[in-house]
Design a protein around this motif. Structure first.
Motif, PDB file in Angstrom:
ATOM      1  N   GLU A   1      10.676   1.974  -8.585  1.00 25.82           N
ATOM      2  CA  GLU A   1      10.434   3.423  -8.680  1.00 25.82           C
ATOM      3  C   GLU A   1      10.047   4.002  -7.321  1.00 25.82           C
ATOM      4  O   GLU A   1      10.543   5.052  -6.910  1.00 25.82           O
ATOM      5  CB  GLU A   1       9.324   3.686  -9.696  1.00 25.82           C
ATOM      6  N   VAL A   2       9.184   3.315  -6.609  1.00 21.10           N
ATOM      7  CA  VAL A   2       8.736   3.787  -5.294  1.00 21.10           C
ATOM      8  C   VAL A   2       9.916   3.874  -4.326  1.00 21.10           C
ATOM      9  O   VAL A   2      10.097   4.886  -3.641  1.00 21.10           O
ATOM     10  CB  VAL A   2       7.638   2.855  -4.727  1.00 21.10           C
ATOM     11  N   MET A   3      10.729   2.821  -4.291  1.00 22.95           N
ATOM     12  CA  MET A   3      11.862   2.819  -3.373  1.00 22.95           C
ATOM     13  C   MET A   3      12.908   3.861  -3.767  1.00 22.95           C
ATOM     14  O   MET A   3      13.502   4.502  -2.907  1.00 22.95           O
ATOM     15  CB  MET A   3      12.494   1.429  -3.300  1.00 22.95           C
ATOM     16  N   ARG A   4      13.131   4.036  -5.047  1.00 25.19           N
ATOM     17  CA  ARG A   4      14.081   5.055  -5.513  1.00 25.19           C
ATOM     18  C   ARG A   4      13.614   6.447  -5.070  1.00 25.19           C
ATOM     19  O   ARG A   4      14.400   7.274  -4.635  1.00 25.19           O
ATOM     20  CB  ARG A   4      14.216   4.968  -7.038  1.00 25.19           C
ATOM     21  N   ASN A   5      12.306   6.703  -5.146  1.00 26.85           N
ATOM     22  CA  ASN A   5      11.764   8.000  -4.744  1.00 26.85           C
ATOM     23  C   ASN A   5      11.831   8.223  -3.235  1.00 26.85           C
ATOM     24  O   ASN A   5      11.749   9.357  -2.774  1.00 26.85           O
ATOM     25  CB  ASN A   5      10.319   8.141  -5.219  1.00 26.85           C
ATOM     26  N   GLN A   6      11.970   7.144  -2.468  1.00 28.51           N
ATOM     27  CA  GLN A   6      12.023   7.255  -1.006  1.00 28.51           C
ATOM     28  C   GLN A   6      13.432   7.043  -0.451  1.00 28.51           C
ATOM     29  O   GLN A   6      13.607   6.969   0.764  1.00 28.51           O
ATOM     30  CB  GLN A   6      11.068   6.223  -0.386  1.00 28.51           C
ATOM     31  N   ALA A   7      14.405   6.939  -1.317  1.00 27.73           N
ATOM     32  CA  ALA A   7      15.771   6.594  -0.900  1.00 27.73           C
ATOM     33  C   ALA A   7      16.329   7.538   0.173  1.00 27.73           C
ATOM     34  O   ALA A   7      17.109   7.120   1.026  1.00 27.73           O
ATOM     35  CB  ALA A   7      16.703   6.565  -2.105  1.00 27.73           C
ATOM     36  N   ASP A   8      15.918   8.801   0.154  1.00 31.75           N
ATOM     37  CA  ASP A   8      16.430   9.736   1.157  1.00 31.75           C
ATOM     38  C   ASP A   8      15.698   9.613   2.499  1.00 31.75           C
ATOM     39  O   ASP A   8      16.117  10.196   3.487  1.00 31.75           O
ATOM     40  CB  ASP A   8      16.343  11.171   0.637  1.00 31.75           C
ATOM     41  N   LEU A   9      14.636   8.815   2.545  1.00 30.85           N
ATOM     42  CA  LEU A   9      13.850   8.678   3.769  1.00 30.85           C
ATOM     43  C   LEU A   9      14.024   7.329   4.467  1.00 30.85           C
ATOM     44  O   LEU A   9      13.731   7.208   5.657  1.00 30.85           O
ATOM     45  CB  LEU A   9      12.357   8.862   3.452  1.00 30.85           C
ATOM     46  N   VAL A  10      14.446   6.329   3.710  1.00 30.12           N
ATOM     47  CA  VAL A  10      14.518   4.977   4.274  1.00 30.12           C
ATOM     48  C   VAL A  10      15.833   4.306   3.934  1.00 30.12           C
ATOM     49  O   VAL A  10      16.513   4.670   2.977  1.00 30.12           O
ATOM     50  CB  VAL A  10      13.361   4.081   3.762  1.00 30.12           C
ATOM     51  N   GLU A  11      16.172   3.316   4.727  1.00 30.32           N
ATOM     52  CA  GLU A  11      17.303   2.459   4.426  1.00 30.32           C
ATOM     53  C   GLU A  11      16.724   1.097   4.054  1.00 30.32           C
ATOM     54  O   GLU A  11      16.031   0.457   4.853  1.00 30.32           O
ATOM     55  CB  GLU A  11      18.208   2.310   5.646  1.00 30.32           C
ATOM     56  N   ILE A  12      16.952   0.666   2.842  1.00 29.90           N
ATOM     57  CA  ILE A  12      16.403  -0.593   2.383  1.00 29.90           C
ATOM     58  C   ILE A  12      17.231  -1.731   2.970  1.00 29.90           C
ATOM     59  O   ILE A  12      18.432  -1.830   2.735  1.00 29.90           O
ATOM     60  CB  ILE A  12      16.390  -0.665   0.842  1.00 29.90           C
ATOM     61  N   LEU A  13      16.580  -2.584   3.747  1.00 24.93           N
ATOM     62  CA  LEU A  13      17.259  -3.694   4.398  1.00 24.93           C
ATOM     63  C   LEU A  13      17.011  -5.013   3.682  1.00 24.93           C
ATOM     64  O   LEU A  13      17.862  -5.884   3.660  1.00 24.93           O
ATOM     65  CB  LEU A  13      16.810  -3.816   5.851  1.00 24.93           C
ATOM     66  N   VAL A  14      15.817  -5.169   3.134  1.00 24.79           N
ATOM     67  CA  VAL A  14      15.452  -6.426   2.494  1.00 24.79           C
ATOM     68  C   VAL A  14      14.389  -6.148   1.429  1.00 24.79           C
ATOM     69  O   VAL A  14      13.614  -5.205   1.558  1.00 24.79           O
ATOM     70  CB  VAL A  14      14.939  -7.446   3.545  1.00 24.79           C
ATOM     71  N   GLU A  15      14.381  -6.948   0.400  1.00 26.70           N
ATOM     72  CA  GLU A  15      13.351  -6.840  -0.638  1.00 26.70           C
ATOM     73  C   GLU A  15      12.459  -8.061  -0.550  1.00 26.70           C
ATOM     74  O   GLU A  15      12.943  -9.193  -0.555  1.00 26.70           O
ATOM     75  CB  GLU A  15      13.998  -6.766  -2.020  1.00 26.70           C
ATOM     76  N   LEU A  16      11.161  -7.829  -0.418  1.00 27.71           N
ATOM     77  CA  LEU A  16      10.194  -8.913  -0.301  1.00 27.71           C
ATOM     78  C   LEU A  16       9.509  -9.151  -1.643  1.00 27.71           C
ATOM     79  O   LEU A  16       9.394  -8.238  -2.455  1.00 27.71           O
ATOM     80  CB  LEU A  16       9.157  -8.571   0.756  1.00 27.71           C
ATOM     81  N   SER A  17       9.037 -10.351  -1.846  1.00 23.25           N
ATOM     82  CA  SER A  17       8.297 -10.701  -3.044  1.00 23.25           C
ATOM     83  C   SER A  17       6.926 -11.210  -2.633  1.00 23.25           C
ATOM     84  O   SER A  17       6.801 -11.932  -1.625  1.00 23.25           O
ATOM     85  CB  SER A  17       9.017 -11.800  -3.833  1.00 23.25           C
ATOM     86  N   PRO A  18       5.884 -10.867  -3.415  1.00 22.29           N
ATOM     87  CA  PRO A  18       4.537 -11.316  -3.044  1.00 22.29           C
ATOM     88  C   PRO A  18       4.375 -12.823  -3.211  1.00 22.29           C
ATOM     89  O   PRO A  18       4.953 -13.432  -4.109  1.00 22.29           O
ATOM     90  CB  PRO A  18       3.634 -10.558  -4.016  1.00 22.29           C
ATOM     91  N   LEU A  19       3.587 -13.402  -2.327  1.00 20.64           N
ATOM     92  CA  LEU A  19       3.235 -14.814  -2.401  1.00 20.64           C
ATOM     93  C   LEU A  19       1.801 -15.002  -2.874  1.00 20.64           C
ATOM     94  O   LEU A  19       1.456 -16.015  -3.453  1.00 20.64           O
ATOM     95  CB  LEU A  19       3.403 -15.492  -1.045  1.00 20.64           C
ATOM     96  N   ALA A  20       0.958 -13.979  -2.574  1.00 20.96           N
ATOM     97  CA  ALA A  20      -0.462 -14.088  -2.910  1.00 20.96           C
ATOM     98  C   ALA A  20      -1.076 -12.717  -3.076  1.00 20.96           C
ATOM     99  O   ALA A  20      -0.576 -11.731  -2.523  1.00 20.96           O
ATOM    100  CB  ALA A  20      -1.193 -14.867  -1.832  1.00 20.96           C
ATOM    101  N   VAL A  21      -2.163 -12.662  -3.824  1.00 24.49           N
ATOM    102  CA  VAL A  21      -2.964 -11.451  -3.977  1.00 24.49           C
ATOM    103  C   VAL A  21      -4.392 -11.855  -3.611  1.00 24.49           C
ATOM    104  O   VAL A  21      -5.000 -12.678  -4.292  1.00 24.49           O
ATOM    105  CB  VAL A  21      -2.937 -10.912  -5.425  1.00 24.49           C
ATOM    106  N   ILE A  22      -4.887 -11.311  -2.510  1.00 21.78           N
ATOM    107  CA  ILE A  22      -6.217 -11.665  -2.032  1.00 21.78           C
ATOM    108  C   ILE A  22      -7.017 -10.397  -1.825  1.00 21.78           C
ATOM    109  O   ILE A  22      -6.575  -9.486  -1.137  1.00 21.78           O
ATOM    110  CB  ILE A  22      -6.139 -12.472  -0.723  1.00 21.78           C
ATOM    111  N   LYS A  23      -8.171 -10.335  -2.436  1.00 22.50           N
ATOM    112  CA  LYS A  23      -9.047  -9.187  -2.290  1.00 22.50           C
ATOM    113  C   LYS A  23     -10.198  -9.597  -1.384  1.00 22.50           C
ATOM    114  O   LYS A  23     -10.795 -10.639  -1.555  1.00 22.50           O
ATOM    115  CB  LYS A  23      -9.572  -8.769  -3.665  1.00 22.50           C
ATOM    116  N   GLY A  24     -10.476  -8.733  -0.416  1.00 20.94           N
ATOM    117  CA  GLY A  24     -11.601  -9.095   0.442  1.00 20.94           C
ATOM    118  C   GLY A  24     -11.660  -8.290   1.685  1.00 20.94           C
ATOM    119  O   GLY A  24     -10.984  -7.440   2.009  1.00 20.94           O
TER     120      GLY A  24
END
Length: 69
Positions: free
Chosen positions: A46-69
């Motif tokens: 949804e975020v990328m679709r809403n920004q499609a007119d502003l950015v060119e998507i080159l690669v999609e990343l996936s999270p490896l970790a969630v760290i709070k601190g």
């Protein structure tokens, strides 16, 4: 969703299971950690679709970790 909303509305066990099922390393152990859970964020599609007119998507990343601190 805001940080307080995430802690009030998200289910701790569901968010932990979601991350575990995806193989994502995380430190989500307590309800106060839910502000960094994936459920607190808008879907990336949804975020990328809403920004499609502003950015060119080159690669999609996936999270490896969630760290709070």
């Amino acid at each position: 969703m805001g940080r307080k909303d995430a802690c009030r509305k998200l289910n701790l066990e569901e968010e932990i299971k979601k991350l575990d099922d995806q193989g994502i390393i995380h430190g989500i152990r307590h309800i106060n950690d839910l502000d960094e859970a994936s459920g607190a964020y808008k879907p990336i599609e949804e975020v990328m679709r809403n920004q499609a007119d502003l950015v060119e998507i080159l690669v999609e990343l996936s999270p490896l970790a969630v760290i709070k601190g």
